[in-house]
Design a protein around this motif. Structure first.
Motif, PDB file in Angstrom:
ATOM      1  N   TYR A  15      -3.501   1.068   7.915  1.00  0.00           N
ATOM      2  CA  TYR A  15      -3.868  -0.310   7.565  1.00  0.00           C
ATOM      3  C   TYR A  15      -3.304  -1.289   8.590  1.00  0.00           C
ATOM      4  O   TYR A  15      -4.007  -2.183   9.084  1.00  0.00           O
ATOM      5  CB  TYR A  15      -3.350  -0.662   6.171  1.00  0.00           C
ATOM      6  CG  TYR A  15      -3.571  -2.115   5.814  1.00  0.00           C
ATOM      7  CD1 TYR A  15      -4.769  -2.549   5.285  1.00  0.00           C
ATOM      8  CD2 TYR A  15      -2.574  -3.068   6.054  1.00  0.00           C
ATOM      9  CE1 TYR A  15      -4.991  -3.891   4.991  1.00  0.00           C
ATOM     10  CE2 TYR A  15      -2.786  -4.406   5.764  1.00  0.00           C
ATOM     11  CZ  TYR A  15      -3.986  -4.812   5.228  1.00  0.00           C
ATOM     12  OH  TYR A  15      -4.199  -6.135   4.953  1.00  0.00           O
ATOM     13  N   SER A  21      -0.293   3.262   4.993  1.00  0.00           N
ATOM     14  CA  SER A  21       0.184   1.929   5.367  1.00  0.00           C
ATOM     15  C   SER A  21       0.120   1.716   6.879  1.00  0.00           C
ATOM     16  O   SER A  21      -0.175   0.610   7.344  1.00  0.00           O
ATOM     17  CB  SER A  21       1.612   1.723   4.864  1.00  0.00           C
ATOM     18  OG  SER A  21       2.501   2.674   5.418  1.00  0.00           O
ATOM     19  N   ALA A  33      -3.859  -6.122  -3.010  1.00  0.00           N
ATOM     20  CA  ALA A  33      -2.825  -5.086  -3.044  1.00  0.00           C
ATOM     21  C   ALA A  33      -1.746  -5.429  -4.063  1.00  0.00           C
ATOM     22  O   ALA A  33      -1.227  -4.546  -4.758  1.00  0.00           O
ATOM     23  CB  ALA A  33      -2.214  -4.925  -1.656  1.00  0.00           C
ATOM     24  N   LEU A  85       0.828  -1.205   0.000  1.00  0.00           N
ATOM     25  CA  LEU A  85       0.000   0.000   0.000  1.00  0.00           C
ATOM     26  C   LEU A  85       0.860   1.251   0.000  1.00  0.00           C
ATOM     27  O   LEU A  85       0.534   2.238  -0.684  1.00  0.00           O
ATOM     28  CB  LEU A  85      -0.931  -0.010   1.219  1.00  0.00           C
ATOM     29  CG  LEU A  85      -2.057  -1.041   1.200  1.00  0.00           C
ATOM     30  CD1 LEU A  85      -2.814  -1.011   2.517  1.00  0.00           C
ATOM     31  CD2 LEU A  85      -3.003  -0.787   0.037  1.00  0.00           C
TER      32      LEU A  85
END
Length: 239
Positions: A117, A114, A141, A96
């Protein structure tokens, strides 16, 4: 912050059982794959608690590999699987970061995305369970990164283009519901190559890589699912 439920101890104390119905189905599918002489034919038995048969393919195969390495006779190796799934989450966060950086070229924003997440309670919770969310998030991803890389900077060599196609194919096999995104990429990238007369060879090599991965999987899937026509199974991925 939500913490990993190591060995599902919190779940056991709250519900009296370590595994939910979906987790148990995945566990049983992996065990059958390791013990049944029919091999992949048992995958369809894991579909009873999932929305479509295609949900049950990638993750039981992942569990099968984990069980083969760590053992599974007395109980599923929950902690090793949870460690691996947390590592997969970390890899997804890196993907990401790369995607946002390629699109926006803003390192602080890429790091923020990131980090959110990686620390999100829902993400941590899914890594604690024997469910497909962690693996499939990584696959999505991975597919998205390959697509962004192609449009931002086409592969510079034949080997890299073929590797990109193989990577897209692997992501698609891990997460069959990503097939519509692959079809969209194939259509848009093909149209761009046709209109600009550029990057035609890398595009064809990417398609070749995808085909090399998908062809044996589609044949095997056709054999597994009681001779359901491949074209019908592929179309059903959209629904």
């Amino acid at each position: 912050m939500e913490e990993t439920d190591w060995d599902k101890s919190r779940c056991l104390s709250a519900t009296g059982t370590r595994l939910t119905a979906v987790e148990l189905a995945n566990d049983q599918a992996a065990r059958r794959l390791l013990s049944s002489p029919e091999g992949a034919g048992v995958l369809s038995q894991a579909t009873a608690v999932t929305s479509t048969p295609y949900d049950a393919i990638g993750y039981p195969l992942f569990l099968t590999a984990c069980y083969a390495v760590f053992g599974y006779e007395e109980a599923p190796p929950l902690v090793p699987v949870q460690i691996i799934q947390n590592l997969i989450n970390a890899l997804t966060a890196v993907l990401l970061f790369s995607i946002v950086q390629l699109l926006l070229d803003r390192p602080p924003l890429s790091l923020l995305v990131s980090t959110i997440y990686l620390l999100h309670p829902g993400i941590t919770r899914t890594a604690s369970s024997l469910t497909s969310d962690t693996l499939y998030s990584f696959a999505n991803a991975l597919i998205l990164l390959c697509i962004v890389l192609f449009f931002k900077n086409a592969p510079s060599s034949r080997a890299s283009a073929l590797a990109m196609g193989i990577t897209l194919g692997i992501g698609g096999v891990m997460e069959p519901h990503a097939a519509p995104y692959l079809l969209l990429f194939i259509g848009v990238a093909g149209l761009q190559c046709f209109l600009t007369r550029q990057r035609i060879q890398p595009y064809l090599l990417v398609l070749l890589g995808c085909t090399l991965v998908f062809s044996p999987w589609l044949v095997a899937f056709w054999l597994i699912q009681d001779n359901i026509p491949v074209w019908l199974g592929f179309i059903s991925l959209f629904f």
